[in-house]
Structures are given as structure tokens and as C-alpha cells.
Design an enzyme around this catalytic site. Structure first.
Site, PDB file in Angstrom:
ATOM      1  N   ALA A  20       0.862  -1.173   0.000  1.00  0.00           N
ATOM      2  CA  ALA A  20       0.000   0.000   0.000  1.00  0.00           C
ATOM      3  C   ALA A  20       0.900   1.224   0.000  1.00  0.00           C
ATOM      4  CB  ALA A  20      -0.891  -0.001   1.235  1.00  0.00           C
ATOM      5  N   LYS A  21       0.244   2.379  -0.216  1.00  0.00           N
ATOM      6  CA  LYS A  21       1.054   3.591  -0.338  1.00  0.00           C
ATOM      7  C   LYS A  21       1.845   3.890   0.926  1.00  0.00           C
ATOM      8  CE  LYS A  21      -1.004   5.609  -4.313  1.00  0.00           C
ATOM      9  NZ  LYS A  21      -2.182   6.154  -4.940  1.00  0.00           N
ATOM     10  N   ARG A  22       1.407   3.325   2.058  1.00  0.00           N
ATOM     11  CA  ARG A  22       2.114   3.620   3.308  1.00  0.00           C
ATOM     12  C   ARG A  22       3.455   2.886   3.403  1.00  0.00           C
ATOM     13  NH1 ARG A  22      -2.198   0.422   4.503  1.00  0.00           N
ATOM     14  NH2 ARG A  22      -1.576  -1.688   5.049  1.00  0.00           N
TER      15      ARG A  22
END
Ligand code: GLU
Length: 278
Positions: free
Chosen positions: A251-253
Site C-alpha cells: 500500500a502507499k504507506r
């Protein structure tokens, strides 16, 4: 028929390995068929999208060795296309204004004895579907904010029976009702993901939509919209989502797994392609 595929990221952050997987997957399906590969920037939500992320994603994809046709379609430049599609659905009486706040919807669902759940959570209970024309006009005149929802039961009666094909899972009977009356437009986002993606894939002549299996169910809604708007139905290929060593999907995190971070740590494009391989 020439195969046309696309990669359609939203410029809300740096691309990570999961995006590379999706982009390489789409490009490969086009190349192996001697077809065309497109890039589309899904930037309707202006509060979350940044032009710096768009520049970064083009640079990262080129670094990976991908090339795509120009001009690139940027959704924010084509709002008229979505407005026209919406007007057509409205003219057919298939869309209604919904004045419910998120909080009111949550309260109504909590109070209900049994609330159906769809792929995105509880289904909208349909409160505003029952409003009379006079009530709608009065609320709009009072400037109460509203979203436009698809009356999925009415639309399905008009359009059924529908089917679509996934390369992996075969023919699917369309079941758009599992999402309930989806939102097609709001004041801040005048075209929802469902509406914009359906219109764009048709306008760009995409023949094979490839994307992660997290969007598999959304295709039921897209198939209905195609029927309502008189658009062709592409073939679909939903692919697995690339997961990290711990089994969690990217995910973008996950900052350390952005293409940017991998590149800056000295990895070569071929190595990163191998990490994103399928
Ligand atoms: N823009 C969507 C995303 O970033 C993908 C849209 C699609 O492939 O249908 O998840």
C-alpha cells in the site's frame, strides 16, 4: 482486433511495487498480443491528487522500462465527458439525488434489524429513493448538499440480463445490485470512480481491462453502466495483488517499497521488475 490495455493510477502518492506489478501486467498483455498500452491519470479527486506525484509516476514507469502512447488521458481535463454520461442516465430516470449525510446513513443502518453488506461495506438503505419530486425540488432549492445515486433496481430491470468475462475466472453474470445504489457524482467529486472509469475505457478504446482483484466486484457495476450508456464491454483480467514477505498487500504507506526508494537504494530497473514479477 487490436488489444488495447491501460494502467490507470491516481497520483496520490509515490508508486510502489504493487503498482509496478499492475503496470507491467497491463503492458505485457498488450505487447504479447502486438497491441497498444495506454496510461491514464485518474485525478478527479483534486483534494488528494498532486501534479508532483503525476510527474514522479511517469518518471518511475519510464525508469522501469515502460513506454506508453501519448497524449496521456488525464481525467480532470475531461469532466464534460462524465457530465454528459450522467445527464443521459438522469434523462432516463435512473439517477436520484440523495441528501443523506454519511452520519445519517450510518445511524439508519445501525437501527435496521438486518442491513445488507456489499463489497464496500453496508449498502445504502435507499432512504432518498422514496422522496417525491416536490420534496427533491424543495431540498435542492434549500441548498442541501446532495449526491447523485444510481437507482440500481430500476436500471437492472431496464438492462438485464448482463454478463462479462474475466480471463482468469470466465463468464460472470453481472450482479450490480450487491453494491446497492452507488454514488455516481458528488459536489466535490463530480464523477465517481465507477462512472469515470467506465466512460474512459470506452472512449479510449480499451479492449482488455487489467487491474487488481480488489476491483473484481466493481466490474458488475461497470457492466451495468456500459449497458445503460450504450458503451462496448471490454474483456477483463483481474490479477492477484502483489503481497510483501509478511503476506500483507503493498500500500502507499509502505514507503520503503516505493519505486523511488528502491531506485535510490541502488536497485537496477531489471531487479525491480523481477521483484514486481508475476
Ligand atoms: N485508479 C484506480 C486505482 O488506482 C484503478 C482503476 C482501474 O484500473 O479500474 O486503483
Amino acid at each position: 482486433m487490436t488489444v488495447v490495455t491501460r494502467f490507470a493510477p491516481s497520483p496520490t502518492g509515490l508508486l510502489h511495487l504493487g503498482h509496478a506489478h499492475a503496470a507491467l501486467f497491463a503492458e505485457r498483455r498488450a505487447r504479447e498480443a502486438g497491441g497498444r498500452f495506454l496510461l491514464r491519470i485518474e485525478d478527479i479527486d483534486r483534494t488528494r491528487c498532486r501534479s508532483t506525484f503525476e510527474a514522479a509516476l511517469s518518471e518511475d514507469l519510464a525508469w522501469l522500462g515502460l513506454s506508453w502512447e501519448t497524449p496521456v488521458r488525464r481525467q480532470s481535463e475531461h469532466m464534460d465527458d462524465y457530465t454528459r454520461a450522467l445527464a443521459r442516465l438522469e434523462a432516463g430516470g435512473l439517477v436520484y439525488p440523495c441528501f443523506c449525510t454519511r452520519r445519517a446513513i450510518a445511524a439508519e443502518i445501525a437501527a435496521a434489524a438486518a442491513a445488507p453488506h456489499g463489497p464496500d461495506g453496508p449498502v445504502y438503505p435507499g432512504t432518498c429513493r422514496a422522496l417525491t419530486e416536490a420534496e427533491r425540488r424543495a431540498r435542492i432549492a434549500a441548498e442541501i448538499p446532495y449526491a447523485l445515486r444510481l437507482d440500481v433496481a430500476r436500471a437492472s430491470r431496464w438492462a438485464e440480463p448482463l454478463a462479462w468475462t474475466d480471463r482468469e475466472r470466465g463468464e460472470q453474470a453481472a450482479r450490480p445490485e450487491i453494491f446497492g445504489d452507488v454514488v455516481l457524482a458528488r459536489k466535490e467529486t463530480p464523477a465517481s470512480y465507477h462512472l469515470a472509469v467506465t466512460v474512459d475505457d470506452a472512449l479510449q478504446g480499451v479492449t482488455l481491462v487489467t487491474r487488481g482483484e480488489d476491483l473484481f466486484a466493481a466490474t458488475h457495476v461497470h457492466r451495468l453502466l456500459q449497458a445503460l450508456l450504450g458503451l462496448p464491454t471490454p474483456e477483463y483480467h483481474h490479477h492477484r495483488l502483489l503481497a510483501g514477505g509478511d503476506g500483507r498487500r503493498f500500500a502507499k504507506r509502505d514507503k520503503s517499497l516505493t519505486l523511488r526508494a528502491l531506485r535510490e537504494s541502488g536497485r537496477a530497473p531489471a531487479e525491480v521488475r523481477a521483484l514486481a514479477e508475476f
